[in-house]
Design a protein around this motif. Structure first.
Motif, mmCIF file in Angstrom:
data_model
loop_
_atom_site.group_PDB
_atom_site.id
_atom_site.type_symbol
_atom_site.label_atom_id
_atom_site.label_comp_id
_atom_site.label_asym_id
_atom_site.label_seq_id
_atom_site.Cartn_x
_atom_site.Cartn_y
_atom_site.Cartn_z
ATOM 1 N N ASP A 239 0.826 -1.211 0.000
ATOM 2 C CA ASP A 239 0.000 0.000 0.000
ATOM 3 C C ASP A 239 0.862 1.263 0.000
ATOM 4 O O ASP A 239 0.512 2.263 -0.624
ATOM 5 C CB ASP A 239 -0.958 0.018 1.189
ATOM 6 C CG ASP A 239 -2.226 -0.800 0.945
ATOM 7 O OD1 ASP A 239 -2.405 -1.318 -0.181
ATOM 8 O OD2 ASP A 239 -3.044 -0.913 1.878
ATOM 9 N N LYS A 240 2.006 1.224 0.691
ATOM 10 C CA LYS A 240 2.924 2.375 0.666
ATOM 11 C C LYS A 240 3.412 2.617 -0.758
ATOM 12 O O LYS A 240 3.457 3.756 -1.223
ATOM 13 C CB LYS A 240 4.128 2.131 1.576
ATOM 14 C CG LYS A 240 3.827 2.209 3.041
ATOM 15 C CD LYS A 240 5.075 1.913 3.846
ATOM 16 C CE LYS A 240 4.778 1.875 5.331
ATOM 17 N NZ LYS A 240 5.966 1.555 6.123
ATOM 18 N N LEU A 241 3.773 1.530 -1.446
ATOM 19 C CA LEU A 241 4.248 1.676 -2.828
ATOM 20 C C LEU A 241 3.122 2.148 -3.741
ATOM 21 O O LEU A 241 3.320 3.027 -4.583
ATOM 22 C CB LEU A 241 4.840 0.358 -3.333
ATOM 23 C CG LEU A 241 6.150 -0.067 -2.676
ATOM 24 C CD1 LEU A 241 6.572 -1.450 -3.179
ATOM 25 C CD2 LEU A 241 7.254 0.940 -2.909
ATOM 26 N N ALA A 242 1.927 1.572 -3.566
ATOM 27 C CA ALA A 242 0.784 1.977 -4.394
ATOM 28 C C ALA A 242 0.462 3.455 -4.172
ATOM 29 O O ALA A 242 0.184 4.195 -5.125
ATOM 30 C CB ALA A 242 -0.439 1.102 -4.081
ATOM 31 N N TYR B 80 -4.985 -1.219 -3.972
ATOM 32 C CA TYR B 80 -5.108 -1.181 -2.520
ATOM 33 C C TYR B 80 -5.894 -2.391 -2.041
ATOM 34 O O TYR B 80 -6.970 -2.694 -2.538
ATOM 35 C CB TYR B 80 -5.785 0.112 -2.079
ATOM 36 C CG TYR B 80 -4.906 1.325 -2.255
ATOM 37 C CD1 TYR B 80 -3.883 1.590 -1.357
ATOM 38 C CD2 TYR B 80 -5.090 2.192 -3.319
ATOM 39 C CE1 TYR B 80 -3.064 2.700 -1.504
ATOM 40 C CE2 TYR B 80 -4.279 3.307 -3.475
ATOM 41 C CZ TYR B 80 -3.272 3.551 -2.562
ATOM 42 O OH TYR B 80 -2.463 4.643 -2.712
ATOM 43 N N THR B 81 -5.338 -3.096 -1.065
ATOM 44 C CA THR B 81 -5.923 -4.349 -0.607
ATOM 45 C C THR B 81 -6.975 -4.147 0.465
ATOM 46 O O THR B 81 -7.754 -5.043 0.735
ATOM 47 C CB THR B 81 -4.823 -5.276 -0.037
ATOM 48 O OG1 THR B 81 -4.131 -4.570 0.994
ATOM 49 C CG2 THR B 81 -3.853 -5.696 -1.116
ATOM 50 N N THR B 82 -6.992 -2.997 1.067
ATOM 51 C CA THR B 82 -7.922 -2.782 2.168
ATOM 52 C C THR B 82 -8.840 -1.612 1.852
ATOM 53 O O THR B 82 -8.553 -0.785 0.984
ATOM 54 C CB THR B 82 -7.154 -2.447 3.460
ATOM 55 O OG1 THR B 82 -6.425 -1.228 3.254
ATOM 56 C CG2 THR B 82 -6.184 -3.564 3.837
ATOM 57 N N GLN B 83 -9.920 -1.553 2.600
ATOM 58 C CA GLN B 83 -10.820 -0.409 2.450
ATOM 59 C C GLN B 83 -10.089 0.869 2.849
ATOM 60 O O GLN B 83 -10.258 1.902 2.222
ATOM 61 C CB GLN B 83 -12.064 -0.598 3.315
ATOM 62 C CG GLN B 83 -13.089 0.497 3.107
ATOM 63 C CD GLN B 83 -14.373 0.234 3.873
ATOM 64 O OE1 GLN B 83 -14.534 -0.790 4.508
ATOM 65 N NE2 GLN B 83 -15.281 1.173 3.801
ATOM 66 N N LYS B 84 -9.226 0.760 3.855
ATOM 67 C CA LYS B 84 -8.433 1.914 4.281
ATOM 68 C C LYS B 84 -7.556 2.406 3.124
ATOM 69 O O LYS B 84 -7.432 3.599 2.884
ATOM 70 C CB LYS B 84 -7.572 1.530 5.485
ATOM 71 C CG LYS B 84 -6.913 2.689 6.180
ATOM 72 C CD LYS B 84 -6.095 2.204 7.364
ATOM 73 C CE LYS B 84 -6.799 2.595 8.630
ATOM 74 N NZ LYS B 84 -6.015 2.291 9.834
ATOM 75 N N GLY B 85 -6.945 1.464 2.394
ATOM 76 C CA GLY B 85 -6.124 1.815 1.246
ATOM 77 C C GLY B 85 -6.934 2.495 0.150
ATOM 78 O O GLY B 85 -6.488 3.458 -0.461
ATOM 79 N N GLN B 86 -8.138 1.999 -0.069
ATOM 80 C CA GLN B 86 -9.001 2.609 -1.082
ATOM 81 C C GLN B 86 -9.406 4.017 -0.681
ATOM 82 O O GLN B 86 -9.495 4.909 -1.517
ATOM 83 C CB GLN B 86 -10.220 1.721 -1.326
ATOM 84 C CG GLN B 86 -9.859 0.418 -2.006
ATOM 85 C CD GLN B 86 -11.000 -0.586 -2.022
ATOM 86 O OE1 GLN B 86 -12.062 -0.349 -1.464
ATOM 87 N NE2 GLN B 86 -10.767 -1.718 -2.668
#
Length: 160
Positions: free
Chosen positions: A49-52, A102-108
């Motif tokens: 997620d940091k890279l994304a 993003y794998t998580t809702q937080k990431g989205q």
């Protein structure tokens, strides 16, 4: 990630060359605060997620600098070199994460907030001020801060 640091330094060097000589002393007023909260939230995210997030920031920065910057009186090849480096960084980091989104809702949510932040920069600073040299100077300074934050975010210790 050392490759990222090298490219980031080159991008920052090009930004340093792109200082806009403005004739007005007045600073552009805007209400677009730097998204420190997004960086804090991302710092606690997964390495992917940091890279994304970093890829998204780089892509958003590149999109901003594709806008009309003729009033900034920058050397066109300096802008092109800056954009080439930023795009190269985004591509190389994207290759580290493959098709990761993003794998998580937080990431989205981070992704959406980041997109909205850069739209505000475009609308509240560049468009609202007619893409003036002063507006571009504000964007240039903000971009420097983003590149530094991104480097800190994915500094060694974030493996891929």
């Amino acid at each position: 990630m050392t490759q990222f640091s090298l490219h980031n330094e080159k991008a920052l060097d090009f930004l340093d060359m792109m200082i806009t000589n403005t004739t007005k002393d007045a600073e552009i007023e805007h209400n677009v605060a730097f998204p420190n909260r997004l960086y804090r939230q991302t710092s606690k995210a997964t390495a992917e997620d940091k890279l994304a997030f970093t890829v998204q920031v780089l892509e958003e920065v590149a999109a901003l600098f594709e806008e009309d910057h003729s009033s900034a009186s920058w050397e066109e090849n300096t802008v092109e070199n800056f954009l080439n480096i930023v795009n190269k960084q985004a591509e190389e980091l994207h290759s580290c994460i493959g098709s990761h989104s993003y794998t998580t809702q937080k990431g989205q949510q981070l992704s959406f907030r980041t997109e909205m932040y850069f739209k505000r920069l475009l609308n509240e600073i560049l468009k609202k001020n007619g893409y003036s040299a002063e507006a571009w100077e504000v964007i240039r300074n903000i971009t420097q801060a983003h590149l530094r934050q991104c480097e800190f975010l994915i500094s060694p210790g974030t493996a891929h």
